[in-house]
Structures are given as structure tokens and as C-alpha cells.
Motif scaffolding. Structure first.
Motif, PDB file in Angstrom:
ATOM      1  N   GLU A 116       0.840  -1.215   0.000  1.00 19.66           N
ATOM      2  CA  GLU A 116       0.000   0.000   0.000  1.00 19.66           C
ATOM      3  C   GLU A 116       0.866   1.253   0.000  1.00 19.66           C
ATOM      4  O   GLU A 116       0.601   2.209  -0.722  1.00 19.66           O
ATOM      5  N   GLU A 117       1.907   1.214   0.834  1.00 20.45           N
ATOM      6  CA  GLU A 117       2.813   2.366   0.945  1.00 20.45           C
ATOM      7  C   GLU A 117       3.539   2.564  -0.391  1.00 20.45           C
ATOM      8  O   GLU A 117       3.727   3.695  -0.867  1.00 20.45           O
ATOM      9  N   ARG A 118       3.915   1.445  -1.004  1.00 22.13           N
ATOM     10  CA  ARG A 118       4.618   1.492  -2.289  1.00 22.13           C
ATOM     11  C   ARG A 118       3.702   2.096  -3.356  1.00 22.13           C
ATOM     12  O   ARG A 118       4.116   2.891  -4.182  1.00 22.13           O
ATOM     13  N   ARG A 119       2.447   1.678  -3.289  1.00 19.47           N
ATOM     14  CA  ARG A 119       1.480   2.186  -4.265  1.00 19.47           C
ATOM     15  C   ARG A 119       1.346   3.705  -4.138  1.00 19.47           C
ATOM     16  O   ARG A 119       1.344   4.429  -5.131  1.00 19.47           O
ATOM     17  N   LYS A 120       1.255   4.160  -2.890  1.00 11.32           N
ATOM     18  CA  LYS A 120       1.112   5.599  -2.652  1.00 11.32           C
ATOM     19  C   LYS A 120       2.311   6.363  -3.247  1.00 11.32           C
ATOM     20  O   LYS A 120       2.151   7.369  -3.946  1.00 11.32           O
ATOM     21  N   GLY A 132       8.639   2.169 -14.198  1.00  8.40           N
ATOM     22  CA  GLY A 132       8.212   1.029 -13.384  1.00  8.40           C
ATOM     23  C   GLY A 132       9.344   0.080 -13.060  1.00  8.40           C
ATOM     24  O   GLY A 132      10.395   0.088 -13.702  1.00  8.40           O
ATOM     25  N   SER A 133       9.110  -0.742 -12.058  1.00  9.64           N
ATOM     26  CA  SER A 133      10.130  -1.659 -11.554  1.00  9.64           C
ATOM     27  C   SER A 133       9.454  -2.957 -11.113  1.00  9.64           C
ATOM     28  O   SER A 133       8.225  -3.055 -11.135  1.00  9.64           O
ATOM     29  N   THR A 134      10.256  -3.888 -10.684  1.00 12.73           N
ATOM     30  CA  THR A 134       9.735  -5.154 -10.175  1.00 12.73           C
ATOM     31  C   THR A 134       8.817  -4.914  -8.973  1.00 12.73           C
ATOM     32  O   THR A 134       7.810  -5.606  -8.804  1.00 12.73           O
ATOM     33  N   GLY A 135       9.167  -3.923  -8.156  1.00  8.84           N
ATOM     34  CA  GLY A 135       8.366  -3.656  -6.956  1.00  8.84           C
ATOM     35  C   GLY A 135       7.036  -3.001  -7.252  1.00  8.84           C
ATOM     36  O   GLY A 135       6.089  -3.110  -6.459  1.00  8.84           O
ATOM     37  N   THR A 136       6.929  -2.311  -8.397  1.00  5.77           N
ATOM     38  CA  THR A 136       5.699  -1.546  -8.668  1.00  5.77           C
ATOM     39  C   THR A 136       4.965  -2.010  -9.931  1.00  5.77           C
ATOM     40  O   THR A 136       4.035  -1.342 -10.368  1.00  5.77           O
ATOM     41  N   TYR A 137       5.387  -3.153 -10.486  1.00  3.01           N
ATOM     42  CA  TYR A 137       4.820  -3.548 -11.794  1.00  3.01           C
ATOM     43  C   TYR A 137       3.292  -3.625 -11.756  1.00  3.01           C
ATOM     44  O   TYR A 137       2.618  -3.208 -12.695  1.00  3.01           O
ATOM     45  N   ASP A 138       2.743  -4.194 -10.655  1.00  2.00           N
ATOM     46  CA  ASP A 138       1.283  -4.366 -10.607  1.00  2.00           C
ATOM     47  C   ASP A 138       0.584  -3.105 -10.095  1.00  2.00           C
ATOM     48  O   ASP A 138      -0.637  -3.079  -9.964  1.00  2.00           O
ATOM     49  N   ILE A 139       1.356  -2.088  -9.803  1.00  2.00           N
ATOM     50  CA  ILE A 139       0.807  -0.775  -9.431  1.00  2.00           C
ATOM     51  C   ILE A 139       0.786   0.092 -10.692  1.00  2.00           C
ATOM     52  O   ILE A 139      -0.255   0.637 -11.075  1.00  2.00           O
ATOM     53  N   ASP A 140       1.919   0.148 -11.368  1.00  2.00           N
ATOM     54  CA  ASP A 140       2.036   1.000 -12.559  1.00  2.00           C
ATOM     55  C   ASP A 140       1.220   0.458 -13.734  1.00  2.00           C
ATOM     56  O   ASP A 140       0.790   1.224 -14.598  1.00  2.00           O
ATOM     57  N   SER A 141       1.010  -0.854 -13.760  1.00  2.00           N
ATOM     58  CA  SER A 141       0.228  -1.422 -14.873  1.00  2.00           C
ATOM     59  C   SER A 141      -1.224  -0.957 -14.822  1.00  2.00           C
ATOM     60  O   SER A 141      -1.938  -1.051 -15.810  1.00  2.00           O
TER      61      SER A 141
END
Ligand SMILES: Cc1ncc(COP(=O)(O)O)c(C=O)c1O
Length: 388
Positions: A203-207, A236-245
Motif C-alpha cells: 500500500e505504501e509502495r502504491r502511494k 516502473g520496476s519489479t516492486g511496482t509492476y502491478d501498481i504501474d500497470s
């Protein structure tokens, strides 16, 4: 399993010859050795590829993680549009090996490097270079006119606390300069929010990612409102792939580590729990116990020169449960065996998940790719050390 009776010279000949499929087994490899679990690697590639396709994005995985033309080509065959590279010299190696769709994610500065970038674009004309200042655009344009070539330039946006032009009006001005300069084409925007990639907690990463990417989207809109097409918004990165997509205006993802994974990434936490396990641990280092000073202490042949040391984590044992690794210098690691699930003696091998994949791969000439216990392929880290 293969025949251990053969000599080292024969093993070396087979490994160097490249025709290894099923002949050499894990226990025959000289340690420390960088291993790739092909089942896990293929799973990771398939998972990322399906994800980006479902979300209507393209994938240009970052080659700084693997530095291997074989892996770049594997990813392209799996559906990637090309490969990101951190540096020009990495791009040159990839291009020489026939890898196209290159995006050089770091600014290329200086007369000689600009000459080299033009030679690169001659071999791979779809190469995209990132720019974040006007003089660099003018230098590229002048050099391209002289060489009668065309260059694709993307503006690198300052959202990641690394490089880039400020979002908003300064970015628009730079895009317009590219648009009006001869022999350079405006390719779009790179917006890499590196500071978001390893924020702990999904969640924090998404924010964090959303806040940064908002600026990229606003800038894209501003440029479009001023009559220009923005074909690419990549990041985007491995940590945020499903956030940025999930972000509609983003056209492309450029994660790198997902193919391998590492200890640092597992610790950032996933959507479903405290361990990030969307992707499997595919990369490891095989070591050998070379000394056993006491019952609970063993020494392996792998230290700072075998594992990256930039993260506050240590290698984690993959093959023997309860074994704890401690740094013991350039060539050595000390293992605490007090909680080990199995005995380890001089000559035993121990496999470790690596702390951080990119700088670890950069320590090796080749990657031994295993299916189960046998080596199926040997891939070259051909762009190893290419940091220019
Ligand atoms: C510009 C850029 N894009 C993408 C990545 C890929 O990030 P990751 O390996 O965390 O997926 C990196 C990694 O540092 C990067 O520098």
C-alpha cells in the motif's frame, strides 16, 4: 546424473564449448558459480509477460539486471519489445549480438559518447536515448545532421530523485526543442520512480509510485495539449509492476529484477503478506565448504567478490535450512551451523539466494542455467563491467 569420473579438463572443454545440455551436473561446477533455475526463470518471465499483456502495456525489461544478450533475446522471444540498458557500453554489447528495441535509460553526455550513440543507432535504428537538458538535444541533433542519421530521443523526467528534467513546463520546452531540431525525433517520456521500487509494504509502495507517476501523466497531457504526440510513457520496476500497470496513460513497463529476484526484493512485502513472492528466486550462488574449524562453524569460498554487498542483507541459504551466512572478507563467508537442518562438511556445497541481483551478476562471466540438477545452457554475462 552425469559421470563424475571425468577430468576437470573435460568438464572445462564441455562448459567452454557451450554444448552442455544434460551432460554436466550442478556438483561438477567450479564454485563460486552463478546459477539460474530455468523453471523459476521461465515462470517469472511468463508471469510478467501475461500481466503486461492483460493490462495492455508493452514490456521492455531492464538489461542492467542480467547484462546478457542471451537473456535479452529470450525476453524478446517471449514478447518483450526490446531491452532497456543503463549505459551506452551495455547497449553496444547488446546491439552487437543482435538485440534491438534498445532504450538507454541514462543520459549520454560528451562528444565521444554522442559519436558512439550514433554508431549504435546505425546498427539498431530503433534505439531510444534519454535526454534531460537542452544542450544535449542540440549536441545530438548537430551530430546526427553531420552523420546523416536520425535519433529517437525520449525526455527523462525528474520524478525518481536521480536524473531528469522537471515535470511540467520545463519538460514541455524540452519536448518542443526535440520536435523542432533536425534529425532527432521525439519518442516520448521516461519516468522511472526508483525510490518507489523497494518501499516496504504494498500500500505504501502504491502511494509513493502513484504520487510520482501523477507528475508524469500531467506532463504527458501537457505535451499532448500542445499538439505533440507522446507515443511512449515508460517506467516502473519489479516492486511496482502491478501498481504501474493500472495507470492508464502509461504505455510500457521496464522492470528488471523480476527475472531473478533477490533477498532485498523479497523483504519489501507483497500484496498478500510480508514476503514479496510474486516472482520466484531463480538466481543463486553455489559455494563449497572449504574449512570447518568447529562443529557449528563452516567456511565457504564466497565473500565480497562473489555476492553484492550494497544492501543491508546477507546471502540466504537455499539448499540447507537453518544455515546463517556471515561476511568474512573478500573470498570467504562464515556459516553458523548451530541451527542447520543437515550436517555440512568440507567439500559440501551450499547454494545461496543473493542479496541484490544486479551487482552480483556483474561479478560473474557466465550464468549456468540448470534444469533440475543438470546444466542445460551456459549464458554469457557479455556486458559485465560495461559501466561506461
Ligand atoms: C531506469 C530503470 N528502470 C528500470 C529499472 C528496473 O528496476 P528493478 O530491477 O527494480 O525491476 C531500473 C533499476 O535500477 C532502472 O534504473
Amino acid at each position: 546424473l552425469s559421470d563424475h569420473a571425468r577430468s576437470w579438463l573435460e568438464v572445462a572443454r564441455i562448459l567452454d564449448g557451450g554444448d552442455v545440455n544434460g551432460i554436466i551436473c550442478r556438483e561438477e561446477l567450479p564454485t563460486p558459480a552463478l546459477l539460474l533455475d530455468l523453471d523459476a526463470f521461465e515462470f517469472n518471465v511468463q508471469k510478467m509477460m501475461s500481466h503486461v499483456c492483460e493490462h495492455n502495456k508493452t514490456l521492455r525489461p531492464h538489461g542492467k539486471a542480467h547484462k546478457s544478450p542471451e537473456i535479452a533475446k529470450y525476453l524478446i522471444t517471449a514478447g518483450a519489445v526490446g531491452a532497456c540498458v543503463a549505459k551506452l557500453s551495455e547497449a553496444e554489447v547488446f546491439a552487437e549480438h543482435g538485440v534491438g528495441g534498445l532504450l538507454v535509460t541514462t543520459p549520454v553526455i560528451g562528444k565521444y559518447k554522442i559519436e558512439r550513440a550514433l554508431s549504435l543507432a546505425k546498427i539498431q535504428p530503433d534505439t531510444i536515448l534519454c535526454v534531460d537538458n537542452a544542450q544535449n538535444v542540440l549536441d545530438f541533433s548537430d551530430a546526427a545532421v553531420t552523420r546523416r542519421l536520425f535519433l529517437n530521443l525520449a525526455i527523462d523526467l525528474w520524478i525518481g530523485r536521480r536524473t531528469g528534467v522537471e515535470p511540467g513546463a520545463p519538460s514541455l520546452a524540452l519536448a518542443q526543442l526535440i520536435d523542432s531540431s533536425p534529425n532527432v525525433r521525439f519518442a516520448g517520456i521516461q519516468a522511472y520512480a526508483g525510490h518507489a521500487s523497494q518501499v516496504v509494504g504494498w500500500e505504501e509502495r502504491r502511494k509513493t509510485s502513484r504520487e510520482s507517476m501523477r507528475q508524469a501523466l500531467d506532463t504527458k497531457q501537457l505535451i499532448e495539449k500542445n499538439g505533440m504526440n507522446v507515443p511512449l510513457l515508460t517506467g516502473g520496476s519489479t516492486g511496482t509492476y502491478d501498481i504501474d500497470s493500472q495507470i492508464e496513460g502509461m504505455t510500457e513497463l521496464q522492470p528488471g529484477s523480476f527475472i531473478f529476484m533477490d533477498v532485498a526484493y523479497r523483504r519489501i512485502g507483497g500484496k498478500d503478506g510480508p514476503v514479496y513472492q510474486d516472482f520466484r528466486n531463480a538466481l543463486s550462488v553455489l559455494t563449497t565448504v572449504i574449512s570447518k574449524p568447529s562443529r557449528d562453524i563452516a567456511v565457504v569460498d564466497a565473500g565480497f567478490k562473489a555476492f553484492s554487498t550494497d544492501q543491508p542483507v546477507t546471502p540466504e541459504s537455499k539448499s540447507a535450512e537453518g544455515v546463517v551466512y556471515r561476511w568474512a572478507g573478500d573470498e570467504h563467508g562464515i556459516l553458523d551451523l548451530s541451527q542447520a537442518s543437515q550436517p555440512l562438511n568440507v567439500g559440501s556445497t551450499v547454494e545461496f539466494v543473493i542479496p541484490h541481483c544486479d551487482p552480483t551478476v556483474n561479478l560473474y562471466d557466465r550464468i549456468f542455467c540448470l534444469r533440475g540438477d543438470t546444466v542445460e545452457q551456459v549464458w554469457s554475462v557479455a556486458a559485465r563491467g560495461k559501466c561506461q
